[in-house]
Design an enzyme around this catalytic site. Sequence first.
Site, PDB file in Angstrom:
ATOM      1  N   HIS A   9     -27.428 -20.559 -14.958  1.00  0.00           N
ATOM      2  CA  HIS A   9     -26.441 -20.247 -15.977  1.00  0.00           C
ATOM      3  C   HIS A   9     -26.758 -20.992 -17.283  1.00  0.00           C
ATOM      4  O   HIS A   9     -27.365 -22.065 -17.272  1.00  0.00           O
ATOM      5  CB  HIS A   9     -25.038 -20.682 -15.522  1.00  0.00           C
ATOM      6  CG  HIS A   9     -24.502 -19.904 -14.361  1.00  0.00           C
ATOM      7  ND1 HIS A   9     -24.455 -20.408 -13.078  1.00  0.00           N
ATOM      8  CD2 HIS A   9     -23.970 -18.663 -14.294  1.00  0.00           C
ATOM      9  CE1 HIS A   9     -23.906 -19.509 -12.272  1.00  0.00           C
ATOM     10  NE2 HIS A   9     -23.613 -18.441 -12.977  1.00  0.00           N
TER      11      HIS A   9
ATOM     12  N   GLU B 196     -21.344 -14.635  -3.203  1.00  0.00           N
ATOM     13  CA  GLU B 196     -22.535 -15.372  -3.645  1.00  0.00           C
ATOM     14  C   GLU B 196     -23.057 -16.247  -2.519  1.00  0.00           C
ATOM     15  O   GLU B 196     -22.298 -17.013  -1.913  1.00  0.00           O
ATOM     16  CB  GLU B 196     -22.224 -16.224  -4.873  1.00  0.00           C
ATOM     17  CG  GLU B 196     -23.441 -16.967  -5.414  1.00  0.00           C
ATOM     18  CD  GLU B 196     -23.194 -17.633  -6.762  1.00  0.00           C
ATOM     19  OE1 GLU B 196     -23.938 -18.581  -7.086  1.00  0.00           O
ATOM     20  OE2 GLU B 196     -22.281 -17.213  -7.496  1.00  0.00           O
TER      21      GLU B 196
ATOM     22  N   GLY C 237     -28.228 -14.095 -16.126  1.00  0.00           N
ATOM     23  CA  GLY C 237     -29.235 -13.118 -16.519  1.00  0.00           C
ATOM     24  C   GLY C 237     -29.821 -13.324 -17.903  1.00  0.00           C
ATOM     25  O   GLY C 237     -30.904 -12.818 -18.197  1.00  0.00           O
TER      26      GLY C 237
ATOM     27  N   THR D  24     -24.731 -15.781 -22.115  1.00  0.00           N
ATOM     28  CA  THR D  24     -25.179 -16.735 -23.128  1.00  0.00           C
ATOM     29  C   THR D  24     -25.780 -16.046 -24.345  1.00  0.00           C
ATOM     30  O   THR D  24     -25.459 -16.401 -25.490  1.00  0.00           O
ATOM     31  CB  THR D  24     -26.194 -17.714 -22.517  1.00  0.00           C
ATOM     32  OG1 THR D  24     -25.551 -18.425 -21.443  1.00  0.00           O
ATOM     33  CG2 THR D  24     -26.680 -18.712 -23.548  1.00  0.00           C
TER      34      THR D  24
ATOM     35  N   ASP E 121     -14.889 -12.712 -12.353  1.00  0.00           N
ATOM     36  CA  ASP E 121     -16.149 -13.427 -12.145  1.00  0.00           C
ATOM     37  C   ASP E 121     -15.852 -14.853 -11.704  1.00  0.00           C
ATOM     38  O   ASP E 121     -15.004 -15.532 -12.296  1.00  0.00           O
ATOM     39  CB  ASP E 121     -16.954 -13.426 -13.450  1.00  0.00           C
ATOM     40  CG  ASP E 121     -18.388 -13.877 -13.247  1.00  0.00           C
ATOM     41  OD1 ASP E 121     -18.948 -13.641 -12.159  1.00  0.00           O
ATOM     42  OD2 ASP E 121     -18.963 -14.448 -14.198  1.00  0.00           O
TER      43      ASP E 121
END
Length: 281
Positions: free
Chosen positions: A174, A134, A204, A228, A82
């Site tokens: 984020h 991205e 998300g 998170t 990632d």
Amino acid sequence: MTLSTLSEVLQPALKEGYAVPGLVCLGWEDMRAYVLAAQAERAPVILQAGPSCREHTPLPVLGRMFRHLAAEVDVPVVAHLDHGYTMEDCEAALEAGFTSLMFDGSRKPLEDNIKETQAVAELAHGAGISAEGEIGFVGYSGGEDSAGTDPAEAALFARETGVDAMAISVGNVHLQQDHEGGLDEARIRAIEAATDVPLVIHGGSGVPHDQRLALAQGSAICKFNIGTELRMAFGAALRAAVNKDADRFDRVQILKDTQDPVMDAARLAIRSTGASGRVQG
């Protein structure tokens, strides 16, 4: 061995109307809980090693951990890099046995982002694995602002890079600790109309669960990155484990107390993407 590529789990999701959770890993305890959650939910799962994870644990070790966990279950498990920021990051992940490479050139000018992402996609495809790129910078709660994805640029990016999945910026951020943000569905629909590449939402955790599920079932969003809310579950469980017995000092025993709460949080995240029950067995 159920190790899978990103494309192998996202294409069925796109066709059948669900999304696959990309669960952000920081250590053994959470990644093991995520795989156990996927097994319990009969769902595919993407284990993600982001920059903070890689600072803590070397990529070769993470690759072995991910592959070991994939071998222990019979649901698809993707070993995903990632936010790789350089070709060297991506090459190291490939060497370490990852099955998906995400190159983040979203801060770069469009031409540079396309060129560098295309090179990573070629690297990945040459090795028989997948690539994510991205387009449109996704910001941070309390930090850098996002730059929304332009649908026309997204179409160009997808066509020129050849990525298997495309992360977009549509109101997501984020590190958001609540579920009150919501996504710009009009922008999502405009991007969908311009490309048929599976779409990815970073940040998300900030998306309300009902919108997460609705978009998973009724849009081209096939992957939600979730970190998170899982870190919050781990932190709460760890504090409770430490505080319940001041005389306990064995870290293994303390960390064992985090597994069930994190597994429960991961199962909820999996259900919120519609991925539960998608794997027979």
